[in-house]
Design an enzyme around this catalytic site. Structure first.
Site, PDB file in Angstrom:
ATOM      1  N   HIS A 257       0.839  -1.143   0.036  1.00 26.38           N
ATOM      2  CA  HIS A 257       0.365  -0.247  -0.390  1.00 26.38           C
ATOM      3  C   HIS A 257       0.712   1.127  -0.027  1.00 26.38           C
ATOM      4  CE1 HIS A 257      -0.458  -0.679   4.290  1.00 26.38           C
ATOM      5  NE2 HIS A 257       1.180  -0.410   4.406  1.00 26.38           N
ATOM      6  N   ASN A 258       0.376   2.192  -0.801  1.00 27.43           N
ATOM      7  CA  ASN A 258       0.683   3.763  -0.454  1.00 27.43           C
ATOM      8  C   ASN A 258       2.227   3.700  -1.359  1.00 27.43           C
ATOM      9  OD1 ASN A 258      -1.713   4.581   0.949  1.00 27.43           O
ATOM     10  ND2 ASN A 258       0.403   4.552   2.708  1.00 27.43           N
TER      11      ASN A 258
END
Length: 354
Positions: A257-258
């Site tokens: 994620h991210n």
């Protein structure tokens, strides 16, 4: 090659047209009308097939090839046997790749199974989904509520497109792939079994164990990205996971994620990138390398296979090792460790002291 082929021969392209298509010069113009119908490796190519040789190491095989034509550099042109057409070009392998795309066009994208030309009656497309004209949805695929899919895109059998997902034009989503919480650009290829947009791995210790942190971000994939089979790209926790334009991702890659991956990067199989890492443009990462979370890898940097990146990497460098460091230092350390293992001494410059 035997007669059982998954990619049948082409009807034929003249060497004149092929040389123009691939930016090559036909050494003997009298052969311009000769047609090629297929491609093969240098050692196996035969009648009607084109191949390539790009370095001096290929010279012995080049001198024995029975191909109809061969892409070669100017230095290797004299080694091409009589009767074989020499297609002279600065980068033979790149030219050969263009030839494959022209002669075997069905190999460029994942294969379709059902032959449908529209939305299959055996697919499920929610009534609120919006599909432009020319979208193909094969049998047993699912398109969720509010999804939007652009013209020319193929959703293969067994694929699942999540609620609200947007997919651009001329994309291909392979068999059994899942795409959710994602905004996909144009001309994106997602190979079978890829997982796009599932929640990232986020937990925090609490009084009753590990509390899950809900992941409410998105995945944004820009134009001309290719994502290999079995690759997983997690959606962001709060912000977005972003894959930049033109980036190519191999099979079995994990992107957490991210993560933000720049434009025209190359990630080879089994690379793992932990959450919130940032890769600049043109970054190349070798197979099975691991990238720590929250680090930044600068534009144009290259990371060797099996490396572990623990901290930031400057632009334009070549690093390798565990932990990753400048390549020269890594190679000297590896040479010293090898020497110690075999009971030899090394000089300070990394040379062997016999």
């Amino acid at each position: 090659m035997d007669n059982h082929r998954f990619f049948p021969p082409h009807e034929g392209i003249s060497l004149s047209d092929l040389s123009d298509l691939c930016g090559a010069e036909l050494a003997d113009p009298s052969l311009s009308a000769r047609k090629v119908t297929g491609v093969a490796s240098l050692t196996r190519a035969g009648e009607g097939e084109v191949t390539f040789a790009s370095s001096g190491r290929s010279a012995p095989d080049l001198e024995k090839t029975r191909a109809a034509a061969v892409f070669v550099t100017d230095k290797l042109a004299a080694r091409v046997p009589d009767g074989v057409a020499a297609l002279v070009v600065a980068a033979p392998q790149s030219a050969f790749a263009r030839a494959i795309a022209a002669l075997v066009p069905s190999s460029v994208k994942p294969m379709r199974l059902t032959g449908e030309t529209a939305v299959s009656e055996a697919a499920h497309v929610d009534a609120t989904a919006r599909l432009e004209d020319g979208v193909i949805v094969e049998a047993f695929a699912v398109v969720g509520a509010g999804a939007e899919i652009g013209a020319g895109t193929v959703i293969s059998s067994g694929a699942a497109i999540g609620t609200g997902t947007r997919i651009g034009r001329n994309c291909h989503v392979g068999h059994g792939a899942t795409v959710q919480h994602a905004l996909i650009g144009n001309n994106v290829v997602i190979h079978p079994g890829a997982r796009i947009g599932q929640d990232g791995f986020g937990y925090v210790p609490g009084p009753r164990g590990l509390d899950k942190i809900p992941q409410i971000g998105r995945v944004i994939i820009q134009d001309h990205v290719e994502i290999g089979a079995g690759t997983a790209i997690d959606r962001g926790a709060l912000d977005d996971t972003v894959i930049g334009e033109g980036t190519k991702i191999d099979n079995l890659v994990q992107i957490a994620h991210n993560v933000r991956v720049g434009r025209y990067c190359v990630l080879v199989s089994q690379v793992g990138i932990a959450g919130s890492a940032t890769l600049g443009d043109g970054v190349m990462i070798g197979g099975a390398a691991g990238i720590n979370g929250h680090v930044t890898i600068g534009d144009g940097a290259q990371i060797a296979a099996l490396s572990g990146v623990a901290g930031d990497v400057p632009p334009g460098v070549r690093w390798g090792g565990q932990p990753a460091r400048p390549m020269r230092g890594f190679l000297l350390d590896a040479a010293a460790a090898n020497a110690r293992a075999f009971g030899r001494k090394t000089t300070k410059k990394g040379g062997e002291d016999r």
